[in-house]
Design a protein around this motif. Structure first.
Motif, mmCIF file in Angstrom:
data_model
loop_
_atom_site.group_PDB
_atom_site.id
_atom_site.type_symbol
_atom_site.label_atom_id
_atom_site.label_comp_id
_atom_site.label_asym_id
_atom_site.label_seq_id
_atom_site.Cartn_x
_atom_site.Cartn_y
_atom_site.Cartn_z
ATOM 1 N N LEU A 177 -3.059 -6.982 8.127
ATOM 2 C CA LEU A 177 -2.370 -6.189 8.915
ATOM 3 C C LEU A 177 -2.794 -5.691 10.307
ATOM 4 O O LEU A 177 -3.942 -5.168 10.190
ATOM 5 C CB LEU A 177 -2.147 -4.859 8.090
ATOM 6 N N ARG A 178 -2.289 -6.219 11.357
ATOM 7 C CA ARG A 178 -2.690 -6.077 12.421
ATOM 8 C C ARG A 178 -1.947 -4.713 13.353
ATOM 9 O O ARG A 178 -0.840 -4.811 13.437
ATOM 10 C CB ARG A 178 -2.548 -7.248 13.268
ATOM 11 N N GLN B 63 -5.288 -1.097 0.241
ATOM 12 C CA GLN B 63 -5.960 -1.091 1.492
ATOM 13 C C GLN B 63 -7.251 -0.292 1.459
ATOM 14 O O GLN B 63 -7.944 -0.965 2.237
ATOM 15 C CB GLN B 63 -4.725 -0.699 2.285
ATOM 16 N N MET B 64 -7.156 0.606 0.814
ATOM 17 C CA MET B 64 -8.384 1.551 0.960
ATOM 18 C C MET B 64 -9.728 0.553 0.245
ATOM 19 O O MET B 64 -10.895 0.508 0.801
ATOM 20 C CB MET B 64 -8.511 2.682 0.211
ATOM 21 N N LEU B 65 -9.263 -0.045 -0.821
ATOM 22 C CA LEU B 65 -10.275 -0.812 -1.588
ATOM 23 C C LEU B 65 -10.857 -2.032 -0.587
ATOM 24 O O LEU B 65 -12.022 -2.124 -0.715
ATOM 25 C CB LEU B 65 -9.689 -1.191 -2.876
ATOM 26 N N LEU B 66 -9.842 -2.848 -0.099
ATOM 27 C CA LEU B 66 -10.334 -3.878 0.542
ATOM 28 C C LEU B 66 -10.933 -3.577 1.902
ATOM 29 O O LEU B 66 -11.892 -4.490 2.324
ATOM 30 C CB LEU B 66 -8.789 -4.717 0.827
ATOM 31 N N HIS B 67 -10.535 -2.584 2.455
ATOM 32 C CA HIS B 67 -11.222 -2.165 3.578
ATOM 33 C C HIS B 67 -12.735 -2.112 3.656
ATOM 34 O O HIS B 67 -13.511 -2.605 4.520
ATOM 35 C CB HIS B 67 -10.530 -0.835 4.149
ATOM 36 N N VAL C 188 -8.893 -9.335 5.295
ATOM 37 C CA VAL C 188 -7.872 -9.335 4.102
ATOM 38 C C VAL C 188 -7.844 -7.816 3.726
ATOM 39 O O VAL C 188 -8.320 -7.415 2.757
ATOM 40 C CB VAL C 188 -8.138 -10.243 3.067
ATOM 41 N N ASN C 189 -6.970 -6.981 4.512
ATOM 42 C CA ASN C 189 -6.808 -5.588 4.410
ATOM 43 C C ASN C 189 -5.428 -5.089 3.546
ATOM 44 O O ASN C 189 -5.484 -4.040 3.365
ATOM 45 C CB ASN C 189 -6.934 -4.824 5.645
#
Length: 242
Positions: free
Chosen positions: A85-86, A177-181, A197-198
């Motif tokens: 996600l950009r 998203q929080m986990l991957l961040h 990979v967010n």
């Protein structure tokens, strides 16, 4: 012999290609074909229609597992493809995994982290580095969203899960998203200047359909949905020839 070719996004590619070169083989095929006009459809919807699936039925997750040699069983599956996600001004735009490189090691490490967090709810599998599935362990998969390539570059907010259960899936995506961040694999990608990979993109929910039928004898494709449909219909199938 009758051969049917499906080339996704052919027209935009032609506009770019014809500025640079002639394409004699393609020109010959088009000249010998018959023209017909149909309503615009995504590749996934075209495949579903070709194999007789209902308009709101496209269990891409279960069919992708079948294509990979797995057994979906009676479980509900979703495609949970990795995406980037950009941030563009005041909106997030989706970049599918087809737009960046992801290794098998990275995919499996990220799926393992997701499985540790969502134990008892979702079970993630990296069928290929850029194509993931998730088995639903609790509840129903009430979700209707387009495939990631269909909305590449688009504002994500306009395509998030809506309708019954939509709030649940949007909350789940926030957790993802929080986990991957904070994952070390993404931190390493960021240091290398690679897209992180967010998030994942959830689509193609459902259970394996009853035996299908199609108008062809065989199918060659590099798309797991197409191969899963062919296997379920009992067609000879395999990868695209060189």
């Amino acid at each position: 012999m009758h051969c049917e070719l499906v080339v996704s996004a052919l027209i935009p590619r032609l506009r770019e290609a014809f500025d640079l070169q002639r394409l004699p083989a393609l020109e010959m095929l088009l000249a010998r074909g018959r023209a017909a006009h149909e309503e615009r459809r995504s590749l996934e919807r075209w495949l579903g229609d070709a194999f007789g699936l209902e308009e709101n039925e496209l269990p891409a997750g279960a069919l992708s597992v079948l294509a990979a040699g797995g057994e979906p069983g009676a479980h509900a599956w979703l495609r949970a493809d990795p995406v980037h996600l950009r941030l563009a001004r005041d909106e997030l735009r989706l970049v599918p995994a087809d737009g960046f490189h992801l290794s098998r090691e990275e995919a499996e490490a990220l799926c393992a982290a997701l499985n540790g967090h969502f134990r008892g709810e979702l079970d993630f599998h990296a069928l290929q580095p850029e194509r993931w599935c998730a088995r639903l362990l609790a509840g129903e998969a009430l979700i209707e969203t387009p495939a990631p390539l269909e909305i590449a570059g688009a504002n994500v907010d306009a395509h998030l899960p809506a309708g019954p259960g939509g709030a649940r899936w949007r909350a789940l995506l926030n957790e993802v998203q929080m986990l991957l961040h904070a994952h070390p694999m993404n931190e390493a990608r960021e240091r290398r200047g690679e897209p992180v990979v967010n998030s994942v993109w959830l689509w193609g929910a459902g259970r394996l359909p009853a035996k299908l039928a199609a108008r062809w004898r065989s199918l060659a494709a590099d798309d797991p949905l197409a191969l899963g449909l062919a296997r379920r219909a009992g067609l000879a199938h395999g990868p695209l020839p060189a």
